[in-house]
Design a protein around this motif. Structure first.
Motif, PDB file in Angstrom:
ATOM      1  N   LEU A   1      79.302  27.516  14.330  1.00 13.29           N
ATOM      2  CA  LEU A   1      78.358  28.585  14.668  1.00 13.29           C
ATOM      3  C   LEU A   1      76.911  28.119  14.505  1.00 13.29           C
ATOM      4  CD1 LEU A   1      78.184  31.561  15.539  1.00 13.29           C
ATOM      5  CD2 LEU A   1      78.111  32.179  13.117  1.00 13.29           C
TER       6      LEU A   1
ATOM      7  N   GLN B   1      79.108  31.471  21.141  1.00 16.32           N
ATOM      8  CA  GLN B   1      79.656  30.239  20.575  1.00 16.32           C
ATOM      9  C   GLN B   1      80.928  29.825  21.320  1.00 16.32           C
ATOM     10  OE1 GLN B   1      81.219  30.677  16.614  1.00 16.32           O
ATOM     11  NE2 GLN B   1      81.827  28.531  16.444  1.00 16.32           N
TER      12      GLN B   1
ATOM     13  N   ARG C   1      79.112  35.125  18.139  1.00 17.74           N
ATOM     14  CA  ARG C   1      80.451  34.530  18.183  1.00 17.74           C
ATOM     15  C   ARG C   1      80.938  34.355  19.623  1.00 17.74           C
ATOM     16  NH1 ARG C   1      82.165  31.753  13.728  1.00 17.74           N
ATOM     17  NH2 ARG C   1      81.675  32.936  11.826  1.00 17.74           N
TER      18      ARG C   1
END
Length: 302
Positions: free
Chosen positions: A277, A269, A266
């Protein structure tokens, strides 16, 4: 509607105003849609409402015959699906024939990245006594240290850099902004370039006034994508690397090295500015390959 070009212009306004897409993205949409218009002309299809599922299958066949990759075909179908969806929304058409068409599965290509020793060779080639050498070093440190796109790198302005907390404000795709941190190496490289090399390059400008862009070319004007690519190619030659390196590889390297060192998906990302994602998950294939090599090299029962 009889005039397909009127529909296209209507759609372009929607992409510009409502979606706030970049000019590069809009040009891609136009290219895809106009390619389909050419197909319609050859097949003597005069109106958009006359298009059938059979016509679309025939169009897909022509794309395959023209040796388009699955990725390119997916992009074209996606563009056309969005175009027809918009026309249905605006009540210009009753149905969207592209909703029945499934996108071909993409080829899963593992992103190419640089190993740390290769990166180190590149960091060692710039002559930091020259303005262009300082600029090139700063570009290299920013691309590897932040993972931003080349287009994003070109658009960095002086006011976007916050040296106090070590972050840069990045203007990404679709006008989305994000703050990305940079480390001490990038900090030092940018600072040296701003206080020395950039000033020397700016002094060569024909225009008397300065501009706010961080990275400039040898004439002191804002650098372009092509200018960054040329600078990187020159550094690669000096480092005597035989690999075919493209600027986006630094973005791949940034993500791969973070994940290899234990960063969570995450966070990577967010740093990359990926909307989904799934776009970031492709790098897990690289890290798995890396782990496999370590296992095969070091485990006694491998």
């Amino acid at each position: 509607m009889k005039n397909v070009n009127v529909c296209l212009n209507f759609f372009i306004e929607y992409l510009q105003i409502e979606k706030n897409y970049s000019q590069y993205t809009i040009v891609s949409y136009i290219s895809d849609i106009e390619d389909f218009f050419t197909f319609m002309k050859k097949e003597v299809i005069q109106h958009l409402e006359d298009i059938t599922y059979h016509d679309i299958r025939l169009y897909l066949t022509t794309l395959h015959k023209r040796n388009y990759s699955r990725k390119s075909i997916s992009r074209k179908i996606s563009s056309l699906r969005s175009f027809f969806k918009f026309l249905v929304r605006e009540e210009k058409l009753k149905d969207n024939p592209f909703t029945l068409v499934s996108l071909p599965k993409r080829e899963q290509k593992i992103p190419k990245f640089l190993y740390e020793e290769e990166i180190e060779k590149l960091f060692a080639v710039s002559d930091l006594q020259t303005p262009l050498g300082q600029r090139n070093q700063a570009i290299l440190e920013v691309l590897y240290g932040t993972g931003i796109r080349v287009s994003e790198c070109c658009n960095i302005k002086m006011s976007d850099i916050d040296f106090a907390i070590g972050t840069v404000l990045v203007n990404g795709k679709g006008g989305k902004q994000r703050y990305v941190p940079f480390g001490s190496f990038a900090h030092d490289a940018i600072e040296q370039y701003v206080h020395d090399g950039r000033k020397q390059l700016i002094s060569k400008r024909k225009a008397s006034e300065d501009h706010s862009y961080l990275f400039v070319n040898h004439r002191g004007d804002p650098i372009t994508d092509r200018g960054i690519r040329h600078a990187l190619n020159e550094m690669i030659k000096k480092a005597s690397l035989t690999l075919h390196i493209h600027p986006h590889m630094f973005r791949h390297t940034f993500a791969t090295h973070l994940l290899n060192e234990g960063a969570d998906m995450r966070s990577v990302q967010e740093l990359l500015g990926h909307a989904h994602l799934s776009s970031t998950q492709v790098y897990t294939h690289v890290t798995k390959e890396h782990l496999k090599k370590i296992y095969m090299s070091h485990h006694p029962r491998a």
